[in-house]
Design a protein around this motif. Structure first.
Motif, PDB file in Angstrom:
ATOM      1  N   LEU A 179      13.880  -9.160 -14.161  1.00  0.00           N
ATOM      2  CA  LEU A 179      14.711  -9.748 -13.122  1.00  0.00           C
ATOM      3  C   LEU A 179      14.161 -11.107 -12.695  1.00  0.00           C
ATOM      4  O   LEU A 179      12.957 -11.358 -12.810  1.00  0.00           O
ATOM      5  N   PRO A 180      15.013 -12.006 -12.188  1.00  0.00           N
ATOM      6  CA  PRO A 180      14.599 -13.381 -11.867  1.00  0.00           C
ATOM      7  C   PRO A 180      13.839 -13.476 -10.551  1.00  0.00           C
ATOM      8  O   PRO A 180      14.257 -14.139  -9.607  1.00  0.00           O
ATOM      9  N   VAL A 181      12.704 -12.767 -10.471  1.00  0.00           N
ATOM     10  CA  VAL A 181      11.856 -12.846  -9.289  1.00  0.00           C
ATOM     11  C   VAL A 181      10.444 -13.180  -9.739  1.00  0.00           C
ATOM     12  O   VAL A 181      10.028 -12.828 -10.845  1.00  0.00           O
ATOM     13  N   HIS A 182       9.715 -13.880  -8.882  1.00  0.00           N
ATOM     14  CA  HIS A 182       8.337 -14.252  -9.224  1.00  0.00           C
ATOM     15  C   HIS A 182       7.344 -13.279  -8.593  1.00  0.00           C
ATOM     16  O   HIS A 182       6.649 -12.551  -9.270  1.00  0.00           O
ATOM     17  N   HIS A 183       7.280 -13.261  -7.277  1.00  0.00           N
ATOM     18  CA  HIS A 183       6.334 -12.372  -6.609  1.00  0.00           C
ATOM     19  C   HIS A 183       6.897 -10.951  -6.605  1.00  0.00           C
ATOM     20  O   HIS A 183       7.974 -10.696  -6.064  1.00  0.00           O
ATOM     21  N   ARG A 184       6.140 -10.011  -7.149  1.00  0.00           N
ATOM     22  CA  ARG A 184       6.560  -8.613  -7.173  1.00  0.00           C
ATOM     23  C   ARG A 184       5.312  -7.751  -7.236  1.00  0.00           C
ATOM     24  O   ARG A 184       4.370  -8.043  -7.966  1.00  0.00           O
ATOM     25  N   ALA A 185       5.281  -6.689  -6.460  1.00  0.00           N
ATOM     26  CA  ALA A 185       4.099  -5.826  -6.428  1.00  0.00           C
ATOM     27  C   ALA A 185       4.507  -4.424  -6.021  1.00  0.00           C
ATOM     28  O   ALA A 185       5.446  -4.228  -5.245  1.00  0.00           O
ATOM     29  N   LYS A 186       3.787  -3.450  -6.550  1.00  0.00           N
ATOM     30  CA  LYS A 186       3.977  -2.056  -6.176  1.00  0.00           C
ATOM     31  C   LYS A 186       3.090  -1.763  -4.968  1.00  0.00           C
ATOM     32  O   LYS A 186       1.932  -2.176  -4.916  1.00  0.00           O
ATOM     33  N   LEU A 187       3.629  -1.047  -3.986  1.00  0.00           N
ATOM     34  CA  LEU A 187       2.827  -0.704  -2.831  1.00  0.00           C
ATOM     35  C   LEU A 187       1.687   0.219  -3.238  1.00  0.00           C
ATOM     36  O   LEU A 187       1.883   1.164  -4.001  1.00  0.00           O
ATOM     37  N   PRO A 188       0.475  -0.018  -2.735  1.00  0.00           N
ATOM     38  CA  PRO A 188      -0.628   0.900  -3.022  1.00  0.00           C
ATOM     39  C   PRO A 188      -0.386   2.259  -2.377  1.00  0.00           C
ATOM     40  O   PRO A 188       0.376   2.380  -1.412  1.00  0.00           O
TER      41      PRO A 188
ATOM     42  N   ARG B 162       0.419   1.993   3.695  1.00  0.00           N
ATOM     43  CA  ARG B 162       0.993   1.544   2.436  1.00  0.00           C
ATOM     44  C   ARG B 162       1.095   0.019   2.324  1.00  0.00           C
ATOM     45  O   ARG B 162       1.047  -0.526   1.224  1.00  0.00           O
ATOM     46  N   TYR B 163       1.273  -0.666   3.462  1.00  0.00           N
ATOM     47  CA  TYR B 163       1.481  -2.119   3.403  1.00  0.00           C
ATOM     48  C   TYR B 163       1.251  -2.670   4.802  1.00  0.00           C
ATOM     49  O   TYR B 163       1.477  -1.982   5.806  1.00  0.00           O
ATOM     50  N   ARG B 164       0.796  -3.935   4.841  1.00  0.00           N
ATOM     51  CA  ARG B 164       0.517  -4.535   6.143  1.00  0.00           C
ATOM     52  C   ARG B 164       0.838  -6.020   6.110  1.00  0.00           C
ATOM     53  O   ARG B 164       0.563  -6.696   5.118  1.00  0.00           O
ATOM     54  N   THR B 165       1.416  -6.524   7.168  1.00  0.00           N
ATOM     55  CA  THR B 165       1.653  -7.945   7.366  1.00  0.00           C
ATOM     56  C   THR B 165       1.013  -8.329   8.700  1.00  0.00           C
ATOM     57  O   THR B 165       0.561  -7.457   9.444  1.00  0.00           O
ATOM     58  N   PRO B 166       0.989  -9.627   9.033  1.00  0.00           N
ATOM     59  CA  PRO B 166       0.467  -9.977  10.364  1.00  0.00           C
ATOM     60  C   PRO B 166       1.290  -9.404  11.513  1.00  0.00           C
ATOM     61  O   PRO B 166       0.804  -9.336  12.638  1.00  0.00           O
ATOM     62  N   ASP B 167       2.530  -8.968  11.236  1.00  0.00           N
ATOM     63  CA  ASP B 167       3.430  -8.538  12.302  1.00  0.00           C
ATOM     64  C   ASP B 167       3.707  -7.041  12.333  1.00  0.00           C
ATOM     65  O   ASP B 167       4.077  -6.507  13.372  1.00  0.00           O
ATOM     66  N   PHE B 168       3.568  -6.355  11.214  1.00  0.00           N
ATOM     67  CA  PHE B 168       3.885  -4.926  11.193  1.00  0.00           C
ATOM     68  C   PHE B 168       3.131  -4.242  10.059  1.00  0.00           C
ATOM     69  O   PHE B 168       2.549  -4.894   9.184  1.00  0.00           O
ATOM     70  N   ALA B 169       3.147  -2.921  10.118  1.00  0.00           N
ATOM     71  CA  ALA B 169       2.552  -2.106   9.054  1.00  0.00           C
ATOM     72  C   ALA B 169       3.579  -1.092   8.588  1.00  0.00           C
ATOM     73  O   ALA B 169       4.462  -0.676   9.357  1.00  0.00           O
ATOM     74  N   ILE B 170       3.492  -0.704   7.320  1.00  0.00           N
ATOM     75  CA  ILE B 170       4.317   0.372   6.779  1.00  0.00           C
ATOM     76  C   ILE B 170       3.386   1.520   6.446  1.00  0.00           C
ATOM     77  O   ILE B 170       2.430   1.359   5.680  1.00  0.00           O
ATOM     78  N   ILE B 171       3.659   2.668   7.051  1.00  0.00           N
ATOM     79  CA  ILE B 171       2.799   3.830   6.868  1.00  0.00           C
ATOM     80  C   ILE B 171       3.607   4.995   6.326  1.00  0.00           C
ATOM     81  O   ILE B 171       4.832   5.034   6.449  1.00  0.00           O
TER      82      ILE B 171
END
Length: 730
Positions: free
Chosen positions: A144-153, A58-67
């Motif tokens: 809402l007062p946020v700039h970066h926002r995304a839905k997980l694929p 579902r999501y990945r960073t250089p340090d961890f993944a969300i599955i």
């Protein structure tokens, strides 16, 4: 008296609480998929989990993944089996119907408090938060007062092989370099400024002198309102028409790609249907690679959701979007104008997406279309937020995921070759999914984002004005920034797409492995036998190349890999060269042998897809043998949640296996049977047996020492028995 906007916010908060109360019984009783955070794993390991346990990345960073780990056959044990395959799993949530997950940039406590009024923050990392939110409340995130926002694929496609991240050296003839330099000389910073102004002002093409000053994606002609609100005007469509008009003036083939977008209230009621349009301009390739396509993309829609009154006033309010992203579309228009004067080997598509500010709807739609049609997309170049640089330094980021690093490096190589005075920051960061490159990552297509430095390294510098009416023409920096960004785009795209100059040969060579594949000296080795690996590599030209790296990679049965010593070869044109190496298998099982050429991208090729080949090698023994027996945890502590002993062992060939546990007086406590070829009775590693410390799966045994016996019987009837001791404590 409370303001109208304040009343709307209060109503939304009430509805969000109501929805949560309605769905909480289902949440508490659900045995759904698990959302799990794991330390960053190799692609091979994640692909193994996808193949054997059906996990979704579902999501990945250089340090961890969300599955997402699926619940199979309604069994909690299925979860446990999958969890046993994961390194240090951290369960974040149970996936429930009607809810989505989002990643938001919310660095301050006040912003997090505002978010938590509507959904649940499951995890926080580096200024970002993972949010669980009901699908009907998605539109609230836009207010809402946020700039970066995304839905997980839903699921990220993992490429079979990850290209490395070294800078390429592009092979261009002096004549072709001269042509590209001539194209660069046409870059004009003032033309970029004028295009940015035209996009921000958005003059009505049907009523000259009237200006929309907005490109909000819902302001389209083809719209139906179901909530008694006025029909929107056609501000966004007007901008799309202007962009198409500009593309046509360059002699490009232009088409509109329409898609439907529906908006619902917090209770799920349909409140509007809107037909949005992507604008696509094509520069057809004229060479042998004309069916391969590079995309230069960016979004043309704008939003001012952080300006008070936006939720009810977007039909009439200005949303200039100067930096985000009139600047990027101006880059695309100017790049298209310049490149349209030259023939190229590859096809180039210039695409202006709509709906980016509404969770990337335009690019997600187009990525689905690309996948359905089977378009051969070589790479995607996404330009976003290129108008404002507050510190005066001409620094630009080029960001990609691991599979896109060769494309990131193409920008670095082009900037160096043509001596562009840019402080170029090349990044590998799969966590940045907030722009139109991300949907292409999801389907395994290399894609990069090109953006001003401050929007990535220090996003708080831009959050003060982005997504508000403050993102106006005063935020556009000196023309030199735009001019250098145009030159960077022109140089990189021209090098990639290969200009055709008279009867000149293709710009870049193509190095590939011959179709006969990888040969091995011993096709049926056993453990400890030395194996010679060899393959033939060819340079299809147009010129000889030197110092090309060749490597063999051995992927072990457990998914770990070993890279054999690197070799360097010189390749003449169309003269295959045999390369070889040796390895000794240390255990039984199925090995993957992979041959890789030019993995450091020392030469920038026309086609990287044929730089690797692989085959499988089975290492076994004609006699059944059991080795590497490990029981853990040992000692086994009884009555501990989620604790069970796992037994692992290695077989020299497929065999029927019986695992038995006995107490110290010889009475059998448990017996499990595994068929030959299944996990538990397969060649190589086996880990199917687990034991919770119960006698025949019902009552817990007494503390003490127990004997585990493993008996393997092969197809010829020959058997082998091995054993180990297990301590049980309370």
């Amino acid at each position: 008296m409370p303001s109208t906007n304040h009343k709307l916010q209060m109503v939304k908060r009430f509805i969000s609480v109501l929805i949560f109360l309605i769905f909480i019984p289902a949440i508490l009783s659900a045995q759904g998929d698990l959302l799990i955070k794991v330390p960053d794993s190799s692609n091979q390991h994640l692909q193994f989990l996808q193949a054997h346990h059906g996990i979704k990345l579902r999501y990945r960073t250089p340090d961890f993944a969300i599955i997402q780990v699926p619940l199979k056959s309604g069994s909690i044990k299925a979860h446990q089996d999958a969890l046993n395959e994961l390194p240090d799993p951290q369960v974040l949530d149970t996936v429930t119907p009607g809810f989505n997950y989002y990643v938001l940039w919310v660095p301050s406590a006040d912003e997090r408090t505002a978010i938590e009024r509507y959904g649940e923050i499951l995890y926080q990392f580096g200024g970002l938060s993972l949010l669980k939110l009901h699908i009907n409340l998605e539109s609230i995130l836009l207010d809402l007062p946020v700039h970066h926002r995304a839905k997980l694929p839903a699921n990220i496609v993992l490429p079979d092989f990850q290209p490395p991240s070294f800078a390429p050296s592009i092979s261009a003839s002096p004549q072709q370099q001269s042509v590209i330099q001539g194209l660069l000389d046409q870059a004009d910073g003032m033309r970029w400024v004028w295009q940015t102004i035209a996009l921000v002002e958005n003059e009505d093409l049907q009523r000259p002198g009237q200006f929309f000053r907005s490109r909000y994606a819902l302001r389209v002609r083809d719209a139906v309102q179901f909530d008694d609100k006025p029909q929107p005007d056609h501000a966004c469509d007007n901008s799309a028409d202007y962009i198409a008009q500009q593309f046509r003036s360059y002699g490009l083939e232009v088409e509109f790609d329409s898609f439907d977008h529906r908006r619902r209230s917090a209770l799920g009621t349909l409140i509007g249907e809107y037909v949005m349009r992507n604008v696509i301009a094509t520069l057809p390739g004229k060479g042998p690679n004309k069916d391969r396509i590079y995309l230069m993309v960016g979004h043309y829609d704008s939003i001012a959701s952080k300006t008070p009154g936006w939720d009810g006033g977007w039909r009439r309010m200005a949303a200039p979007g100067a930096s985000d992203n009139a600047s990027g579309i101006a880059e695309i228009l100017e790049t298209a104008r310049i490149l349209s004067q030259q023939d190229f080997d590859y096809t180039i598509r210039f695409i202006a997406f709509s709906g980016e500010e509404l969770f990337l709807f335009g690019s997600k739609h187009y990525a689905r279309l690309v996948r359905e049609r089977g378009d051969d997309i070589a790479g995607v170049l996404n330009f976003d937020l290129l108008g404002h640089d507050p510190d005066g330094n001409l620094d630009i980021h080029v960001l990609g995921d691991e599979g896109s690093q060769w494309l990131v490096n193409a920008f670095g190589a082009a900037a160096e070759r043509y001596r562009l005075p840019i402080d170029l920051r090349l990044k590998n960061d799969p966590s940045f999914i907030f722009s139109d490159h991300s949907p292409f990552w999801d389907i395994g297509i290399p894609a990069v984002m090109v953006a001003e430095e401050s929007s990535l390294d220090a996003p708080d510098e831009s959050t003060e004005y982005i997504h508000s009416q403050e993102d106006n023409l005063t935020k556009i920096s000196i023309p030199l920034l735009g001019e250098l960004a145009i030159k960077l785009a022109v140089a990189t795209l021209a090098e990639l797409a290969r200009p055709i100059v008279g009867s000149s040969p293709p710009l870049n060579p193509d190095i590939f492995w011959e179709s006969k594949g990888i040969a091995v000296s011993n096709p049926s080795p056993t453990k400890g036998d030395e194996v010679m690996i060899s393959a033939e590599v060819t340079n299809a030209g147009p010129v000889p190349v030197e110092n090309i790296t060749v490597q063999f990679v051995v992927v072990n049965p457990d998914g770990t890999s070993e890279t054999l010593p690197e070799q360097s070869v010189a390749l003449s044109v169309n003269q295959p060269k045999t390369v070889s190496n040796r390895f000794t298998p240390a255990t039984w099982g199925v090995y993957t042998l992979r041959a890789v050429v030019n993995d450091d991208t020392r030469v920038f090729e026309s086609n990287f897809n044929n730089n690797r080949i692989e085959t499988e090698l089975t290492v076994m023994d004609p006699r059944v043998t059991i080795e590497n027996i490990v029981a853990y945890p040992n000692p086994l502590r009884l009555n501990q949640p989620r604790t069970a002993l796992k037994l692992t062992y290695t077989l020299s060939r497929d065999a029927e296996v019986i695992v038995s546990i006995y107490d110290t007086v010889g009475e059998q406590v448990l017996e499990s049977v595994f068929l030959a070829g299944d996990n538990g009775g397969q060649l190589g590693a086996n880990d199917a047996f687990t034991w919770e410390g119960k006698r025949n799966l019902f009552e817990f045994v007494a503390p003490g020492v127990y004997i585990c016996r493993i008996t393997a019987t092969d197809a010829d009837g020959e058997s082998r028995t091995e054993g180990t001791k297990i301590a049980v404590i309370r």
